[in-house]
Design a protein around this motif. Structure first.
Motif, PDB file in Angstrom:
ATOM      1  N   LEU A 207     -26.024 -10.658  21.858  1.00  0.00           N
ATOM      2  CA  LEU A 207     -27.394 -10.984  22.253  1.00  0.00           C
ATOM      3  C   LEU A 207     -28.400  -9.911  21.834  1.00  0.00           C
ATOM      4  CD1 LEU A 207     -26.745 -12.337  25.885  1.00  0.00           C
ATOM      5  CD2 LEU A 207     -27.371 -13.684  23.864  1.00  0.00           C
ATOM      6  N   GLY A 208     -27.864  -8.801  21.319  1.00  0.00           N
ATOM      7  CA  GLY A 208     -28.741  -7.720  20.890  1.00  0.00           C
ATOM      8  C   GLY A 208     -29.373  -6.976  22.049  1.00  0.00           C
ATOM      9  N   LEU A 209     -28.666  -6.916  23.193  1.00  0.00           N
ATOM     10  CA  LEU A 209     -29.183  -6.267  24.392  1.00  0.00           C
ATOM     11  C   LEU A 209     -28.395  -4.995  24.698  1.00  0.00           C
ATOM     12  CD1 LEU A 209     -29.623  -9.433  26.659  1.00  0.00           C
ATOM     13  CD2 LEU A 209     -31.425  -8.194  25.437  1.00  0.00           C
ATOM     14  N   ALA A 210     -29.097  -3.975  25.174  1.00  0.00           N
ATOM     15  CA  ALA A 210     -28.436  -2.725  25.557  1.00  0.00           C
ATOM     16  C   ALA A 210     -27.600  -2.945  26.816  1.00  0.00           C
ATOM     17  CB  ALA A 210     -29.484  -1.641  25.799  1.00  0.00           C
ATOM     18  N   GLY A 211     -26.380  -2.397  26.803  1.00  0.00           N
ATOM     19  CA  GLY A 211     -25.449  -2.631  27.902  1.00  0.00           C
ATOM     20  C   GLY A 211     -25.357  -1.485  28.895  1.00  0.00           C
ATOM     21  N   ILE A 212     -25.002  -1.832  30.125  1.00  0.00           N
ATOM     22  CA  ILE A 212     -24.707  -0.851  31.171  1.00  0.00           C
ATOM     23  C   ILE A 212     -23.196  -0.854  31.372  1.00  0.00           C
ATOM     24  CG2 ILE A 212     -25.057  -0.202  33.590  1.00  0.00           C
ATOM     25  CD1 ILE A 212     -27.687  -1.761  33.523  1.00  0.00           C
ATOM     26  N   PRO A 213     -22.511   0.237  31.034  1.00  0.00           N
ATOM     27  CA  PRO A 213     -21.045   0.243  31.139  1.00  0.00           C
ATOM     28  C   PRO A 213     -20.577   0.321  32.588  1.00  0.00           C
ATOM     29  CG  PRO A 213     -21.826   2.417  30.502  1.00  0.00           C
ATOM     30  CD  PRO A 213     -23.033   1.514  30.512  1.00  0.00           C
ATOM     31  N   LYS A 214     -19.409  -0.232  32.841  1.00  0.00           N
ATOM     32  CA  LYS A 214     -18.800  -0.118  34.170  1.00  0.00           C
ATOM     33  C   LYS A 214     -18.627   1.342  34.572  1.00  0.00           C
ATOM     34  CE  LYS A 214     -15.897  -4.272  33.585  1.00  0.00           C
ATOM     35  NZ  LYS A 214     -14.498  -4.747  33.605  1.00  0.00           N
ATOM     36  N   THR A 215     -18.395   2.182  33.588  1.00  0.00           N
ATOM     37  CA  THR A 215     -18.163   3.600  33.853  1.00  0.00           C
ATOM     38  C   THR A 215     -19.318   4.230  34.620  1.00  0.00           C
ATOM     39  OG1 THR A 215     -16.947   3.674  31.770  1.00  0.00           O
ATOM     40  CG2 THR A 215     -17.495   5.781  32.771  1.00  0.00           C
ATOM     41  N   ALA A 216     -20.535   3.736  34.400  1.00  0.00           N
ATOM     42  CA  ALA A 216     -21.694   4.275  35.110  1.00  0.00           C
ATOM     43  C   ALA A 216     -21.535   4.088  36.614  1.00  0.00           C
ATOM     44  CB  ALA A 216     -22.972   3.599  34.621  1.00  0.00           C
ATOM     45  N   GLU A 217     -20.941   2.990  37.018  1.00  0.00           N
ATOM     46  CA  GLU A 217     -20.689   2.712  38.435  1.00  0.00           C
ATOM     47  C   GLU A 217     -19.463   3.478  38.932  1.00  0.00           C
ATOM     48  OE1 GLU A 217     -21.193  -1.378  39.820  1.00  0.00           O
ATOM     49  OE2 GLU A 217     -19.099  -1.326  40.519  1.00  0.00           O
ATOM     50  N   ILE A 218     -18.413   3.452  38.138  1.00  0.00           N
ATOM     51  CA  ILE A 218     -17.148   4.056  38.540  1.00  0.00           C
ATOM     52  C   ILE A 218     -17.297   5.561  38.770  1.00  0.00           C
ATOM     53  CG2 ILE A 218     -14.812   4.562  37.748  1.00  0.00           C
ATOM     54  CD1 ILE A 218     -15.046   1.848  36.130  1.00  0.00           C
ATOM     55  N   ILE A 219     -17.943   6.239  37.851  1.00  0.00           N
ATOM     56  CA  ILE A 219     -18.110   7.692  37.951  1.00  0.00           C
ATOM     57  C   ILE A 219     -18.877   8.073  39.204  1.00  0.00           C
ATOM     58  CG2 ILE A 219     -19.415   9.615  36.938  1.00  0.00           C
ATOM     59  CD1 ILE A 219     -18.420   8.779  34.228  1.00  0.00           C
ATOM     60  N   MET A 220     -19.934   7.324  39.510  1.00  0.00           N
ATOM     61  CA  MET A 220     -20.745   7.648  40.683  1.00  0.00           C
ATOM     62  C   MET A 220     -19.958   7.430  41.973  1.00  0.00           C
ATOM     63  SD  MET A 220     -23.575   8.946  41.603  1.00  0.00           S
ATOM     64  CE  MET A 220     -24.837   8.791  40.332  1.00  0.00           C
ATOM     65  N   ALA A 238     -23.729   0.447  48.114  1.00  0.00           N
ATOM     66  CA  ALA A 238     -24.581  -0.725  48.331  1.00  0.00           C
ATOM     67  C   ALA A 238     -23.993  -1.992  47.725  1.00  0.00           C
ATOM     68  CB  ALA A 238     -25.975  -0.461  47.775  1.00  0.00           C
ATOM     69  N   GLN A 239     -23.676  -1.943  46.438  1.00  0.00           N
ATOM     70  CA  GLN A 239     -23.087  -3.103  45.764  1.00  0.00           C
ATOM     71  C   GLN A 239     -22.099  -2.614  44.711  1.00  0.00           C
ATOM     72  OE1 GLN A 239     -25.800  -6.264  44.277  1.00  0.00           O
ATOM     73  NE2 GLN A 239     -27.436  -4.957  45.036  1.00  0.00           N
ATOM     74  N   ILE A 240     -20.932  -3.216  44.694  1.00  0.00           N
ATOM     75  CA  ILE A 240     -20.017  -2.964  43.589  1.00  0.00           C
ATOM     76  C   ILE A 240     -20.004  -4.206  42.705  1.00  0.00           C
ATOM     77  CG2 ILE A 240     -18.637  -1.312  44.893  1.00  0.00           C
ATOM     78  CD1 ILE A 240     -16.481  -3.494  45.135  1.00  0.00           C
ATOM     79  N   SER A 241     -19.643  -3.991  41.435  1.00  0.00           N
ATOM     80  CA  SER A 241     -19.733  -5.119  40.501  1.00  0.00           C
ATOM     81  C   SER A 241     -18.496  -5.304  39.640  1.00  0.00           C
ATOM     82  CB  SER A 241     -20.956  -4.928  39.586  1.00  0.00           C
ATOM     83  OG  SER A 241     -20.781  -3.800  38.742  1.00  0.00           O
ATOM     84  N   CYS A 242     -17.495  -4.429  39.799  1.00  0.00           N
ATOM     85  CA  CYS A 242     -16.334  -4.557  38.907  1.00  0.00           C
ATOM     86  C   CYS A 242     -15.030  -4.247  39.634  1.00  0.00           C
ATOM     87  CB  CYS A 242     -16.492  -3.656  37.686  1.00  0.00           C
ATOM     88  SG  CYS A 242     -16.569  -1.892  38.049  1.00  0.00           S
ATOM     89  N   LEU A 284     -29.756  -8.645  36.882  1.00  0.00           N
ATOM     90  CA  LEU A 284     -29.541  -8.026  38.182  1.00  0.00           C
ATOM     91  C   LEU A 284     -29.127  -6.569  38.016  1.00  0.00           C
ATOM     92  CD1 LEU A 284     -27.491 -10.897  39.890  1.00  0.00           C
ATOM     93  CD2 LEU A 284     -29.968 -10.605  39.825  1.00  0.00           C
ATOM     94  N   ASN A 285     -29.248  -5.816  39.103  1.00  0.00           N
ATOM     95  CA  ASN A 285     -28.866  -4.402  39.106  1.00  0.00           C
ATOM     96  C   ASN A 285     -28.082  -4.107  40.384  1.00  0.00           C
ATOM     97  OD1 ASN A 285     -28.657  -1.709  38.582  1.00  0.00           O
ATOM     98  ND2 ASN A 285     -30.800  -1.205  38.947  1.00  0.00           N
ATOM     99  N   PRO A 286     -26.727  -3.889  40.301  1.00  0.00           N
ATOM    100  CA  PRO A 286     -25.937  -3.773  39.085  1.00  0.00           C
ATOM    101  C   PRO A 286     -25.856  -5.106  38.341  1.00  0.00           C
ATOM    102  CG  PRO A 286     -24.491  -3.883  40.997  1.00  0.00           C
ATOM    103  CD  PRO A 286     -25.891  -3.752  41.522  1.00  0.00           C
ATOM    104  N   PRO A 287     -25.520  -5.029  37.043  1.00  0.00           N
ATOM    105  CA  PRO A 287     -25.507  -6.261  36.246  1.00  0.00           C
ATOM    106  C   PRO A 287     -24.319  -7.151  36.582  1.00  0.00           C
ATOM    107  CG  PRO A 287     -24.681  -4.429  34.950  1.00  0.00           C
ATOM    108  CD  PRO A 287     -25.164  -3.844  36.247  1.00  0.00           C
ATOM    109  N   LEU A 288     -24.459  -8.420  36.273  1.00  0.00           N
ATOM    110  CA  LEU A 288     -23.323  -9.337  36.367  1.00  0.00           C
ATOM    111  C   LEU A 288     -22.277  -8.904  35.351  1.00  0.00           C
ATOM    112  CD1 LEU A 288     -25.368 -12.657  36.554  1.00  0.00           C
ATOM    113  CD2 LEU A 288     -24.105 -11.582  38.444  1.00  0.00           C
ATOM    114  N   ARG A 289     -21.022  -8.866  35.789  1.00  0.00           N
ATOM    115  CA  ARG A 289     -19.923  -8.436  34.920  1.00  0.00           C
ATOM    116  C   ARG A 289     -19.119  -9.643  34.438  1.00  0.00           C
ATOM    117  NH1 ARG A 289     -21.371  -3.133  33.742  1.00  0.00           N
ATOM    118  NH2 ARG A 289     -21.852  -1.996  35.666  1.00  0.00           N
ATOM    119  N   SER A 290     -17.890  -9.400  34.021  1.00  0.00           N
ATOM    120  CA  SER A 290     -17.048 -10.455  33.450  1.00  0.00           C
ATOM    121  C   SER A 290     -16.519 -11.385  34.528  1.00  0.00           C
ATOM    122  CB  SER A 290     -15.869  -9.821  32.710  1.00  0.00           C
ATOM    123  OG  SER A 290     -14.970  -9.237  33.653  1.00  0.00           O
TER     124      SER A 290
END
Length: 437
Positions: A207-220, A238-242, A284-290
């Motif tokens: 889609l040509g969109l910049a991605g937010i990796p799961k690692t950003a959530e996991i590390i925090m 607050a919210q987990i996504s993966c 959404l933030n966090p983004p929808l995952r797989s």
């Protein structure tokens, strides 16, 4: 209890359901002066009591939505406390917990008091404000937890601004222990997330969109767990996504870490395929995952590893959503659809009903030290009547929120709130002529 007391109400022939007390039986709920007087299958009803025949409907504790954004103060064009309370009432939510990311930020005792007073004047439901962890949500200087808590703040969060400085976060967690305060944190490393707008995946590349990796959530989450272990404090993610985040939290809980987590109802229904065609309502933030992540989150609700389900209600006006995907605002409304969306797991036989209801009633109430979210004698008479089988469709024109940006717009849900009560007073009743399907 006077037989002439017009504050006496009896709901008869109801399926009384409260996971916090393992209650599930047909009976009567008796209310006197806004308080639950008695409940069960053998209740003496005084003369002149107002009686409502529930006709077998499910009688649930009023829902507690632990993550609700409003536009008041500062952005009333998006949502006010009055309009969000209308939406909440229609969704069976009798207690909303508001986020501090307003303008000005809720980082001062006077502003906490303002929210409480404004809610008393304009809202139909109970409103409990959260206050910011840091001044201006800038992650640099801690707020005065003691004064804010005294003014009515039920927990502390910088909303969708993560506290990136580990030393500041450590101090905040340590300071919070003096007040037994709950810190709610947005688990996302801002540096790794960068300018990402959706899940980092092959789909984002296509889609040509910049991605937010799961690692950003996991590390925090991993960082915060270590800080909780060091400080002995209480932390709520607050919210987990993966799936990986859930595995980490499960392991931490198993070794006694005082950590809890939530998930949004949208993340239980949608995955990153819903971003197809650059659909900004699904930004959404966090983004929808797989889809695998979605299924893992559903399993987490089913086994109790995920403690609460929230709406993550975040109203955005048409101007900020009808833009190119990269420029559109994050967020979806959801307080009115919280229960219907969560019940999808029940109807699809993924999670038992008691797990789902507990995650939107007694568990968030207990985390925040509230007396709501339960059907118990002596507690506030906040409850709703629900038809588990009624199907309905999420249509923007029928939603009561001021903004209409529903990520699940067009989806079919099953299970509708028919009546909602706060302190024994009916604040919502579904009309027979309502067009929902």
């Amino acid at each position: 209890m006077s037989a002439l007391d017009h504050n006496v109400l009896a709901i008869t022939n109801a399926r009384l359901f409260d996971p916090s007390t393992e209650l599930d039986e047909t009976g009567t709920l008796l209310v006197d002066a806004g308080i639950i007087k008695a409940l069960g299958d053998k209740i003496d009803i005084p003369k002149n009591t107002k009686i409502i025949d529930a006709q077998g409907l499910l009688l649930l504790p009023g829902l507690v939505d632990m993550q609700v954004n409003t536009g008041e103060p500062g952005s009333a064009y998006r949502e006010t406390l009055a309009t969000v309370s209308e939406a909440a009432a229609a969704g069976g939510v009798t207690s909303i917990v508001t986020m501090p990311d307003t303008d000005p930020v809720i980082d001062d005792a006077a502003l906490v008091d303002f929210i409480s007073r404004r809610a008393r004047d304009t809202a139909k439901v109970r409103v409990f404000p959260m206050a910011a962890i840091t001044k201006g949500r800038e992650g640099e200087m801690m707020t005065e937890f003691g004064l804010l808590q005294e003014a009515g703040a039920v927990a502390f969060t910088d909303a969708d601004n993560p506290v990136m400085n580990a030393q500041i976060m450590s101090r905040a967690l340590s300071y919070a222990t003096n007040f037994n305060a709950l810190i709610m944190h947005h688990a996302q490393d801002a540096n790794l997330a960068g300018s990402g707008v959706m899940n980092k995946s092959e789909k984002a590349t296509r889609l040509g969109l910049a991605g937010i990796p799961k690692t950003a959530e996991i590390i925090m989450i991993e960082r915060d767990i270590r800080l909780v272990e060091m400080t002995g404090s209480r932390l709520h993610v607050a919210q987990i996504s993966c799936a990986e985040s859930l595995d980490i939290i499960r392991a931490a809980k198993a070794r006694g870490v005082t950590i809890t987590c939530g998930v949004s109802a949208n993340h239980l229904m949608l995955n990153d395929n819903d971003v197809e065609n650059y659909r900004t309502f699904a930004k959404l933030n966090p983004p929808l995952r797989s889809e695998d992540d979605r299924l893992a989150l559903c399993a987490g609700v089913a086994d109790g590893s995920i403690d609460i389900i929230v709406s993550a209600h975040n109203p955005q006006d048409e101007d900020t959503k009808r833009r190119p995907f990269e420029q559109a605002s994050f967020g979806s409304i959801g307080v009115e659809t919280l229960l219907g969306a969560a019940l999808t797991l029940y109807h699809e036989e993924i999670a038992p009903l008691h797990r789902i209801i507990k995650a939107v009633t007694s568990t968030p109430a207990q985390l925040l030290g509230l007396s709501t979210g339960t059907l118990s004698a002596g507690q506030p008479a906040d409850f709703n009547l629900v038809d588990l089988e009624t199907p309905w469709s999420v249509q923007a024109e029928n939603l009561k929120s001021k903004s209409k940006n529903a990520a699940i717009e067009g989806r079919k849900l099953q299970g509708r709130v028919m009546q909602t009560f706060v302190q024994g007073h009916q604040i919502f009743a579904a009309e027979e002529h309502d067009e929902w399907t």
